[in-house]
Design an enzyme around this catalytic site. Structure first.
Site, PDB file in Angstrom:
ATOM      1  N   THR A 194       0.823  -1.223   0.000  1.00  0.00           N
ATOM      2  CA  THR A 194       0.000   0.000   0.000  1.00  0.00           C
ATOM      3  C   THR A 194       0.851   1.265   0.000  1.00  0.00           C
ATOM      4  O   THR A 194       0.412   2.312  -0.474  1.00  0.00           O
ATOM      5  CB  THR A 194      -0.966   0.035   1.202  1.00  0.00           C
ATOM      6  N   LEU A 240      -2.926   4.913  -0.476  1.00  0.00           N
ATOM      7  CA  LEU A 240      -4.319   4.469  -0.459  1.00  0.00           C
ATOM      8  C   LEU A 240      -4.342   3.001  -0.052  1.00  0.00           C
ATOM      9  O   LEU A 240      -4.234   2.101  -0.880  1.00  0.00           O
ATOM     10  CB  LEU A 240      -4.950   4.653  -1.842  1.00  0.00           C
ATOM     11  N   HIS A 241      -4.449   2.765   1.255  1.00  0.00           N
ATOM     12  CA  HIS A 241      -4.321   1.407   1.774  1.00  0.00           C
ATOM     13  C   HIS A 241      -5.489   0.497   1.324  1.00  0.00           C
ATOM     14  O   HIS A 241      -5.296  -0.443   0.577  1.00  0.00           O
ATOM     15  CB  HIS A 241      -4.301   1.429   3.305  1.00  0.00           C
ATOM     16  N   ASP A 242      -6.686   0.791   1.780  1.00  0.00           N
ATOM     17  CA  ASP A 242      -7.796  -0.165   1.655  1.00  0.00           C
ATOM     18  C   ASP A 242      -8.271  -0.420   0.229  1.00  0.00           C
ATOM     19  O   ASP A 242      -8.657  -1.548  -0.106  1.00  0.00           O
ATOM     20  CB  ASP A 242      -8.965   0.303   2.529  1.00  0.00           C
ATOM     21  N   THR A 244      -6.681  -1.071  -2.261  1.00  0.00           N
ATOM     22  CA  THR A 244      -5.893  -2.148  -2.900  1.00  0.00           C
ATOM     23  C   THR A 244      -6.579  -3.503  -2.728  1.00  0.00           C
ATOM     24  O   THR A 244      -6.392  -4.390  -3.574  1.00  0.00           O
ATOM     25  CB  THR A 244      -4.466  -2.222  -2.319  1.00  0.00           C
TER      26      THR A 244
END
Ligand code: RIB
Ligand code: CA
Length: 311
Positions: A194, A240-242, A244
């Site tokens: 991420t 942008l972690h989530d 992915t």
């Protein structure tokens, strides 16, 4: 090909919100429901935020409120990253819908028992408290889950809430241990991947230039929460972690990883929540997760931009 059935378990959080929008804008996915959990902010706010995001997308999806604290630990939240509401940035109207009746854990259990075996993918984007509670209360569902694709953990990127741990795992390490030891097919999208999906200025501008509420929301959310990462990492934009997780469901070819053993530290205060990822296969412990480390970031943002523009 029929749409892939998923349940998103989430603690919105601006990046969770972008992930929810991506899922709701993608016809390849059938979002059976959203379950909220305490994490970035307390449960009443994560639930309110999830309702707001579904209304922004114009998609009526049942939102079930779940666990308001970790299995054993005191709740740790992240207002310092996401703001007081957890969704600071653009001002969205108060939700006009209510949470669906029934606890999130019961929704998870009932849905998995009602749907054909191995037909539903669980997509946790926050602490794993709801998922672990469902597995503990109804062990039979473990064989009914298609797979779990989650955002959490870190190895080469080390921690973001402590030197050793990533936030989602840190908040409820006992829950994470239950999930990673469940025998279910787990794919983890850790900070290792991420941190390669940065919302640089041109990428933020692409959302703002859409001229839509959804595009403006994505731009404003990432403008808000990127300050934490810029100060900490000096990065050129917010990771942008989530999203992915949803990107992996839609285009797994954009990602690379390894099937390895991942254990969760639950005993040490110093390294609580660390994902001990045996990337080099030295432990002899059996593989229990696909640990993602690589991404075609431009391909991911092309997908994300294309889909958000549809809302
Ligand atoms: O460490 C990043 C994760 O913690 C993301 O899911 C973010 O939303 C927070 O929950
Ligand atoms: Ca999250």
């Amino acid at each position: 090909m029929s749409a892939q059935k998923i349940i998103i378990d989430t603690d919105p959080g601006q990046d969770d919100a972008v992930a929810i929008l991506l899922a709701l804008a993608s016809p390849e996915l059938d979002v059976l429901g959203i379950t909220t959990v305490a994490g970035n902010v307390p449960l009443p706010l994560t639930t309110r935020n999830a309702l707001q995001v579904c209304e922004l997308a114009g998609r009526p999806v049942p939102v079930h409120a779940g666990c308001d604290r970790p299995l054993k630990r005191h709740l740790v939240t992240a207002e310092h990253v996401h703001g007081k509401t957890g969704l600071d940035g653009i001002a969205l109207p108060d939700p006009s819908t209510e949470p669906a009746p029934g606890h999130a854990v019961d929704f998870l259990i009932d849905t998995l028992r009602a749907e054909p075996p191995r037909s539903v993918t669980l997509c946790p984007l926050g602490p794993l408290t709801n998922i672990a509670t469902a597995l503990r209360d109804a062990p039979d569902i473990a064989d009914r889950v298609a797979r779990i694709v989650l955002m959490g953990g870190a190895y080469f990127e080390v921690g973001n809430i402590t030197p050793a741990a990533e936030f989602n795992i840190y908040v409820d390490p006992e829950a994470a241990e239950i999930v990673f030891r469940s025998g279910i097919d787990v794919t983890a999208l850790p900070l290792d991947v991420t941190h390669k999906t940065l919302m640089t200025a041109p990428r933020v501008a692409a959302f703002r230039d859409m001229g839509t509420r959804a595009g403006e929301a994505v731009a404003s959310w990432t403008d808000f929460f990127e300050r934490f990462d810029k100060e900490k990492y000096g990065s050129d934009g917010a990771p942008l972690h989530d999203p992915t997780v949803i990107g992996y469901l839609l285009r797994p070819d954009l990602f690379t990883g390894r099937r390895i053993n991942v254990e969760i530290e639950t005993l040490s205060d110093l390294t609580r929540g660390m994902t001990v990822a045996d990337w080099w296969g030295v432990s002899g412990r059996p593989a229990n997760a696909t640990f993602i480390g690589g991404i075609d970031a431009d391909g991911f943002f092309a997908l994300l931009t294309d889909r958000i523009a549809r809302l």
